[in-house]
Design a protein around this motif. Structure first.
Motif, short mmCIF file in Angstrom:
data_model
loop_
_atom_site.label_atom_id
_atom_site.label_comp_id
_atom_site.label_asym_id
_atom_site.label_seq_id
_atom_site.Cartn_x
_atom_site.Cartn_y
_atom_site.Cartn_z
N MET A 1 -0.32 6.68 0.25
CA MET A 1 0.09 5.56 0.09
C MET A 1 0.25 4.33 0.06
O MET A 1 -0.08 2.66 0.10
CB MET A 1 1.03 5.97 -1.39
N GLN A 2 1.01 4.05 1.55
CA GLN A 2 1.21 3.39 2.23
C GLN A 2 0.10 2.49 2.80
O GLN A 2 -0.04 0.71 2.42
CB GLN A 2 1.91 3.19 3.64
N GLN A 3 -0.96 3.16 3.21
CA GLN A 3 -2.95 2.47 3.39
C GLN A 3 -2.73 1.73 2.60
O GLN A 3 -3.77 1.10 2.02
CB GLN A 3 -3.39 3.10 4.29
N TYR A 4 -2.78 2.84 1.65
CA TYR A 4 -3.88 2.00 0.17
C TYR A 4 -2.94 0.74 -0.83
O TYR A 4 -4.01 0.40 -0.62
CB TYR A 4 -3.81 3.41 -1.11
N SER A 5 -2.04 1.09 -1.25
CA SER A 5 -1.42 -0.56 -2.11
C SER A 5 -1.28 -1.25 -0.56
O SER A 5 -1.39 -2.83 -0.89
CB SER A 5 0.30 0.28 -1.76
N LEU A 6 -0.98 -1.12 0.59
CA LEU A 6 -1.14 -2.32 1.26
C LEU A 6 -2.37 -2.63 1.91
O LEU A 6 -2.73 -4.78 1.89
CB LEU A 6 -1.31 -1.90 2.65
N THR A 7 -3.91 -1.87 0.89
CA THR A 7 -4.67 -2.75 1.11
C THR A 7 -5.29 -3.76 0.00
O THR A 7 -5.76 -4.56 -0.29
CB THR A 7 -6.29 -1.41 0.88
N LEU A 8 -4.59 -3.30 -1.24
CA LEU A 8 -4.49 -3.84 -2.36
C LEU A 8 -3.92 -5.29 -2.38
O LEU A 8 -4.36 -6.61 -3.52
CB LEU A 8 -3.54 -2.78 -3.53
N MET A 9 -2.64 -4.99 -1.63
CA MET A 9 -1.98 -6.11 -1.39
C MET A 9 -2.88 -7.22 -0.56
O MET A 9 -2.87 -8.19 -0.86
CB MET A 9 -0.53 -5.90 -1.00
N THR A 10 -2.97 -7.02 0.72
CA THR A 10 -4.53 -7.39 1.38
C THR A 10 -5.56 -8.15 0.58
O THR A 10 -5.92 -9.70 0.60
CB THR A 10 -4.60 -7.19 2.69
#
Length: 525
Positions: free
Chosen positions: A256-265
């Motif tokens: 989830m860290q990677q996924y949400s960081l992708t959405l934020m980026t």
């Protein structure tokens, strides 16, 4: 034919294609691949230089004073969420600075306020909607206008982003709180409502608001709008995905860290392209002169908000809230050309920036004390009060204080007066290019709104990089105007620089043409 040959053929026929987001080029291929370099971000602001003791002391005093103020009591999810994130930000700041009592108080305050919402015993409980698969407020199911259209899935990422951020802070500092299965299921349902990454989860759609092609989110849910979906507060969208990332960080959910960081980026990149108008690369010069998009639609774009077109509304709603993600959203190059627009509005409303010489002790403290004196507020002066009233030494604003500067409202209308809550956002953004002027200006304010605080704003300002050499606060924007309305901007004459002319194949000079006439395709002044 090869893809290369097909591209040449199709581009000759279809390129360029003009749309609301600029000039497109047709591309032929078998797959569409998106690649982003993920941002690196944590819980706290990156500190550019060692903070002077005097400034740390000021921040600590304000933090301790502010924790018990504005308890989270709002009955709507958006208002409650902003109050919760304000307290969460104070808890994280206290944790970072090692102020244990303030941290404890902030966390216990959040927990006491959050529990009724997570267990469904608050006045307007959250519930699961089986029709569209999401969390909505109970009242919004029967009245589509309630809670900003929550029952129609409007603004979910804005509202729940604040709650998720607060939950992340609790989970980081006191993880036992979410060991309770009811609370855990409730908060993770909110996370799934806006950041669900499981394509096999039939209960929630994947990343409800995100548009993977455009990169940004759409806020308007099920509402039908003449010009398609829309989104206003780009910074609150960023905050939603940042909140999901922090919750994943606190719960050690690496996927989830990677996924949400992708959405934020993705969101940050799209905001910088389509909301931040540092140049006329996307929009024509006349419109780009306002420097900030207020509402972005599928088929339209405006420099106004749902509640007014004042510059502080348009820019402020796209700055809030102030978090470590703000540093990624606003870079120095953009703020240098954007801030003169809001500075013109500050001058128009007699809200001048405190432009003292750079100091190490936050020299705006004197201005703040003058404003706080009873004699500075007509109501308090008339009562014969002396000393400090607005606020008092205990941090309370007396009933005689001038409410025009101490009462926050997101408002409506287009006022000739700018309230402190909006000023606080503009002054905070100033820190990107001049942390000293930002600090001193913030020190003059009394009210930071229900979603922010003085200590958070000051800490953000103090931790920014040294002032940009040569940046002139009173300079005009690069387009030749500080009005943000385009009235005195020098428009380019080339047909290619004016989208409506370029879209119909006009060549040479159009706005005006060599004979001095402005063609119909030119922007209307």
């Amino acid at each position: 034919n090869t893809f290369a040959e097909e591209n040449i053929n199709i581009q000759a026929v279809y390129s360029p294609i003009w749309c609301i987001k600029g000039k497109l080029q047709a591309v032929v291929g078998s797959t569409w691949r998106l690649q982003y370099n993920l941002n690196t971000i944590g819980w706290n602001y990156n500190v550019a230089d060692k903070l002077p003791t005097e400034r740390l002391d000021e921040i600590a005093r304000d933090l301790i004073r502010e924790v018990p103020q504005i308890p989270p009591t709002a009955e709507d999810a958006y208002g409650f969420g902003k109050q919760m994130q304000r307290l969460a930000t104070l808890a994280l700041l206290a944790d970072n600075l090692g102020i244990a009592d303030a941290r404890r108080s902030a966390v216990s305050g959040m927990q006491a306020a959050f529990s009724p919402w997570l267990t469904g015993v608050n006045s307007n409980p959250l519930c699961y909607d089986t029709t569209y698969g999401g969390i909505v407020t109970t009242d919004s199911l029967t009245d589509f206008m309630t809670d900003f259209g929550s029952g129609w899935y409007n603004d979910h990422h804005f509202h729940y982003g604040y709650l998720i951020f607060a939950a992340a802070a609790i989970a980081k500092i006191d993880p036992v709180y979410f060991a309770d299965p009811v609370r855990k299921i409730a908060i993770e349902s909110l996370v799934k409502d806006v950041c669900n990454m499981d394509e096999n989860d039939s209960s929630f759609p994947v990343s409800r608001h995100k548009d993977y092609f455009d990169g940004h989110s759409w806020a308007s849910g099920l509402w039908q709008q003449g010009n398609g979906k829309g989104q206003e507060s780009s910074s609150e969208a960023v905050n939603a995905y940042y909140g999901c990332y922090l919750y994943a960080l606190a719960t050690a959910n690496t996927e989830m860290q990677q996924y949400s960081l992708t959405l934020m980026t993705m969101e940050i990149g799209a905001v910088q392209a389509y909301w931040h108008m540092g140049s006329a690369d996307i929009y024509d010069t006349l419109f780009a002169n306002s420097r900030m998009v207020g509402n972005l639609g599928a088929l339209d774009v405006t420099a106004s908000t749902w509640f007014g077109h004042n510059a502080e509304f348009v820019h402020g709603i796209n700055i809030m809230p102030i978090t470590p993600a703000t540093a990624m959203l606003f870079d120095s190059a953009f703020v240098q050309v954007q801030f003169p627009v809001v500075n013109a509005r500050l001058k128009e409303t007699n809200s001048a920036i405190v432009t003292v010489s750079p100091v190490s002790n936050g020299g705006g403290d004197k201005a703040s004390k003058v404003k706080a004196e009873c004699s500075a507020s007509p109501g308090c002066k008339a009562l014969g009060l002396t000393g400090m009233c607005c606020p008092s030494p205990e941090g309370s604003f007396l009933g005689c204080c001038d409410t025009s500067s101490t009462t926050a409202s997101t408002g409506g209308g287009n006022s000739a007066v700018m309230i402190d809550e909006w000023k606080s956002l503009l002054f905070a953004e100033l820190a990107v290019v001049n942390r000293d002027a930002s600090w001193d200006s913030l020190m003059t304010l009394n009210n930071f709104g229900a979603g922010n605080s003085k200590s958070n704003s000051l800490y953000w300002a103090a931790t920014r990089a040294a002032p940009v050499p040569g940046f002139n606060l009173s300079a005009v924007s690069s387009s030749g105007s500080t009005s943000g309305k385009g009235g005195d901007v020098n428009l380019p004459s080339a047909c290619a620089a004016n989208s409506a002319c370029d879209a119909i194949g006009m060549l040479g000079e159009c706005c005006p043409a060599p004979n001095g006439m402005r063609l119909q395709c030119c922007p209307q002044l």
